[in-house]
Design a protein around this motif. Sequence first.
Motif, PDB file in Angstrom:
ATOM      1  N   THR A  38      13.927  10.863   7.783  1.00 34.88           N
ATOM      2  CA  THR A  38      13.260   9.560   7.744  1.00 34.88           C
ATOM      3  C   THR A  38      11.773   9.639   8.073  1.00 34.88           C
ATOM      4  N   GLU A  39      11.393  10.571   8.925  1.00 36.32           N
ATOM      5  CA  GLU A  39       9.993  10.692   9.351  1.00 36.32           C
ATOM      6  C   GLU A  39       9.242  11.703   8.477  1.00 36.32           C
ATOM      7  N   ARG A  68       0.825  -1.198   0.000  1.00 37.74           N
ATOM      8  CA  ARG A  68       0.000   0.000   0.000  1.00 37.74           C
ATOM      9  C   ARG A  68       0.864   1.255   0.000  1.00 37.74           C
ATOM     10  N   ALA A  69       1.916   1.187  -0.779  1.00 37.17           N
ATOM     11  CA  ALA A  69       2.846   2.306  -0.900  1.00 37.17           C
ATOM     12  C   ALA A  69       3.032   2.612  -2.371  1.00 37.17           C
ATOM     13  N   LEU A  70       3.390   3.849  -2.668  1.00 34.69           N
ATOM     14  CA  LEU A  70       3.614   4.263  -4.054  1.00 34.69           C
ATOM     15  C   LEU A  70       5.099   4.366  -4.358  1.00 34.69           C
ATOM     16  N   GLY A  71       5.869   4.518  -3.319  1.00 35.06           N
ATOM     17  CA  GLY A  71       7.315   4.560  -3.418  1.00 35.06           C
ATOM     18  C   GLY A  71       7.869   4.027  -2.120  1.00 35.06           C
ATOM     19  N   LEU A  72       9.104   3.573  -2.157  1.00 31.39           N
ATOM     20  CA  LEU A  72       9.696   2.992  -0.972  1.00 31.39           C
ATOM     21  C   LEU A  72      11.189   3.255  -0.994  1.00 31.39           C
ATOM     22  N   HIS A  73      11.717   3.653   0.126  1.00 35.81           N
ATOM     23  CA  HIS A  73      13.158   3.805   0.259  1.00 35.81           C
ATOM     24  C   HIS A  73      13.608   2.809   1.314  1.00 35.81           C
ATOM     25  N   LEU A  78       5.270  11.324 -11.269  1.00 42.80           N
ATOM     26  CA  LEU A  78       6.535  10.604 -11.076  1.00 42.80           C
ATOM     27  C   LEU A  78       7.522  11.484 -10.321  1.00 42.80           C
ATOM     28  N   GLN A  79       7.615  12.742 -10.719  1.00 44.00           N
ATOM     29  CA  GLN A  79       8.538  13.659 -10.057  1.00 44.00           C
ATOM     30  C   GLN A  79       8.176  13.828  -8.580  1.00 44.00           C
ATOM     31  N   MET A  80       6.893  13.928  -8.277  1.00 39.67           N
ATOM     32  CA  MET A  80       6.475  14.082  -6.886  1.00 39.67           C
ATOM     33  C   MET A  80       6.857  12.868  -6.052  1.00 39.67           C
ATOM     34  N   ILE A  81       6.651  11.672  -6.569  1.00 43.61           N
ATOM     35  CA  ILE A  81       7.005  10.452  -5.841  1.00 43.61           C
ATOM     36  C   ILE A  81       8.513  10.373  -5.635  1.00 43.61           C
ATOM     37  N   VAL A  82       9.290  10.688  -6.660  1.00 42.91           N
ATOM     38  CA  VAL A  82      10.748  10.641  -6.550  1.00 42.91           C
ATOM     39  C   VAL A  82      11.245  11.671  -5.537  1.00 42.91           C
ATOM     40  N   VAL A  83      10.706  12.874  -5.575  1.00 44.36           N
ATOM     41  CA  VAL A  83      11.082  13.909  -4.602  1.00 44.36           C
ATOM     42  C   VAL A  83      10.769  13.417  -3.183  1.00 44.36           C
ATOM     43  N   GLU A  90      10.606  10.320  -2.078  1.00 39.65           N
ATOM     44  CA  GLU A  90      11.551   9.272  -1.671  1.00 39.65           C
ATOM     45  C   GLU A  90      12.960   9.833  -1.460  1.00 39.65           C
ATOM     46  N   LEU A  91      13.362  10.794  -2.267  1.00 43.25           N
ATOM     47  CA  LEU A  91      14.670  11.427  -2.065  1.00 43.25           C
ATOM     48  C   LEU A  91      14.724  12.175  -0.731  1.00 43.25           C
ATOM     49  N   ALA A  92      13.625  12.806  -0.360  1.00 41.30           N
ATOM     50  CA  ALA A  92      13.591  13.534   0.914  1.00 41.30           C
ATOM     51  C   ALA A  92      13.857  12.594   2.084  1.00 41.30           C
TER      52      ALA A  92
END
Length: 174
Positions: A129-130, A79-84, A115-120, A122-124
């Motif tokens: 971490t929180e 249930r996640a769109l991106g994961l680090h 895509l850019q929003m999800i990558v930003v 995950e990069l953050a």
Amino acid sequence: MTPLKYLQAYPPALQDKVHQLIAQQRLGEHLATRYPNHHDVQSDKALYAYVAALKQQHLKNAPGIDKVLYDSKLDVVQRALGLHTAVSRVQGTRLKAKKEIRVASLFKAAAPEFLQMIVVHELAHLKETEHNKAFYQLCQHMLPDYHQREFDLRLYLTWRELPETNRHSLNRSS
């Protein structure tokens, strides 16, 4: 009215407007007007290059990223769109952490802004971490309209889950 699971934290008046768009079968049209384009970042290699370029632009001093890929199981299983993640391994007497970013495969067919929003996002997580105030400030530093895109992404996810009879196309080739 059906609860809008991706928009539950938003004010009722805003949710009512979304319900109206859905009732009028105009949510897809609304999104297609705001986000008419489709991106070319289709392979894991291209995604890695895309993420690395954004990292270099905004987070030069953050830890490096070892792996970036699209993950078809992400949105279903976690249930996640991106994961680090940071996978730690012992190498000799040292502990080595490998940083990974995984992006849900559904973003292969999404607007480049999503895509850019999800990558930003995950990069953050490389720095924060929180999901706290500093995290969202960093997201806004990298992407000034971060909060609007996050809301619009939630609209997109809502549209994707509409029954086929209520879901009109985004008028975009997927």
